[in-house]
Design a protein around this motif. Structure first.
Motif, PDB file in Angstrom:
ATOM      1  N   ARG A 297       0.844  -1.198   0.000  1.00  0.00           N
ATOM      2  CA  ARG A 297       0.000   0.000   0.000  1.00  0.00           C
ATOM      3  C   ARG A 297       0.876   1.244   0.000  1.00  0.00           C
ATOM      4  N   GLU A 298       0.346   2.324  -0.561  1.00  0.00           N
ATOM      5  CA  GLU A 298       1.072   3.586  -0.576  1.00  0.00           C
ATOM      6  C   GLU A 298       0.818   4.364   0.706  1.00  0.00           C
ATOM      7  N   ALA A 299       1.826   5.102   1.115  1.00  0.00           N
ATOM      8  CA  ALA A 299       1.719   5.907   2.333  1.00  0.00           C
ATOM      9  C   ALA A 299       0.990   7.216   2.064  1.00  0.00           C
ATOM     10  N   VAL A 300       0.366   7.734   3.100  1.00  0.00           N
ATOM     11  CA  VAL A 300      -0.127   9.108   3.103  1.00  0.00           C
ATOM     12  C   VAL A 300       1.055   9.975   3.521  1.00  0.00           C
ATOM     13  N   VAL A 301       1.518  10.840   2.636  1.00  0.00           N
ATOM     14  CA  VAL A 301       2.721  11.629   2.898  1.00  0.00           C
ATOM     15  C   VAL A 301       2.326  13.010   3.404  1.00  0.00           C
ATOM     16  N   LEU A 302       2.839  13.376   4.571  1.00  0.00           N
ATOM     17  CA  LEU A 302       2.526  14.661   5.194  1.00  0.00           C
ATOM     18  C   LEU A 302       3.825  15.400   5.487  1.00  0.00           C
TER      19      LEU A 302
END
Length: 217
Positions: free
Chosen positions: A175-180
Motif C-alpha cells: 500500500r502507498e503511504a499518506v505523505v505529510l
C-alpha cells in the motif's frame, strides 16, 4: 502578497549558524504585517525546541508559527483515525501527538494508523518488523509518512532519513503511504489551519515559499 512561507534549515540557519540577514527579513515581515509561516521537514525536534533555536539567533516567533510534519499528521489523524495510533517517531516528537491515543510498544493491534518519522539510529529489524505487522492487520491501517526525504547530511556524513524506511514498508504491505511533509498539499493546508499567523486559504495552494538547497529541514 497573501503571505510568505520560509523554509528553515538552509534559509534561516545552517546547522547552528544563522544565515546573514535572516533575522532582519523576519523583522521586516513583522513590521509590514505580512503573514508568514516557518516550514521544516524535520521530525526529530518539537516546535518549541525549534522556536528556542531561532530565538538564540535573534528570530523571535511563536512555536505555533512553525509547521512540521507531525503538526500536519495530527490534523490528518483527527479527521481520519479513530483509535490507537502506532508512533515510530523520536521520543522528543511524541509530545506533538499528546491528544492521540498512543499504542504501547507491545500492543498487537489493530491500530488506526501507523505513523513513521525519522527514528535515526532507533531503527532496527524488530522495530521495522513491528510496523510491518501492524500494517498487515486485516483492518489495513493507513501508513502515514512524515516526509519522504531519502537522506540528509549530518556532521559525520550522510544519514538515511524517513523515505527509505517508508518505501520498505510500502513494498512489504503493498500500500502507498499518506505523505505529510513538503511538498504535499496536505502539509500546507495543515499550516493554514494551525497557524497563529492567519494565512489565507489561497496560500496553501499557491504559497510564496522561500527555500534553497539545505542539509535537512
Amino acid at each position: 502578497m497573501p503571505g510568505l512561507l520560509f523554509d528553515m534549515d538552509g534559509v534561516l540557519y545552517e546547522g547552528e549558524r544563522p544565515v546573514a540577514g535572516a533575522a532582519g527579513v523576519i523583522r521586516w515581515c513583522r513590521d509590514q504585517t505580512i503573514p508568514h509561516l516557518f516550514l521544516t521537514n524535520t521530525t526529530s525536534r518539537p516546535r518549541q525546541a525549534l522556536a528556542r533555536k531561532l530565538e538564540r539567533m535573534g528570530i523571535h516567533i511563536d512555536a505555533g508559527q512553525i509547521l512540521t510534519p507531525p503538526v500536519a499528521a495530527l490534523r490528518w489523524l483527527r479527521q481520519h483515525a479513530r483509535g490507537p495510533v502506532a508512533l515510530f517517531v523520536p521520543e522528543a516528537t511524541r509530545g506533538e501527538f499528546a491528544e492521540c491515543e498512543i499504542a504501547a510498544d507491545d500492543y498487537p493491534g489493530p491500530v488506526a494508523a501507523v505513523v513513521v518519522g525519522d527514528l535515526g539510529e532507533g531503527w532496527d529489524f524488530a522495530t521495522l518488523n513491528r510496523a510491518f505487522r501492524l500494517l498487515m492487520d486485516p483492518a489495513e491501517p493507513p501508513l502515514v509518512a512524515l516526509g519522504m526525504t531519502r537522506y540528509w547530511r549530518a556532521e559525520d556524513g550522510l544519514r538515511l532519513d524517513t523515505g527509505p524506511f517508508v518505501r520498505a514498508l510500502e513494498y512489504a504491505c503493498g500500500r502507498e503511504a499518506v505523505v505529510l511533509g513538503k511538498p504535499a498539499a496536505e502539509f500546507f493546508h495543515a499550516g493554514v489551519e494551525n497557524s497563529a499567523a492567519g494565512l489565507p486559504s489561497t496560500t496553501a495552494s499557491r504559497p510564496h515559499a522561500y527555500s534553497r538547497a539545505r542539509t535537512k529541514g
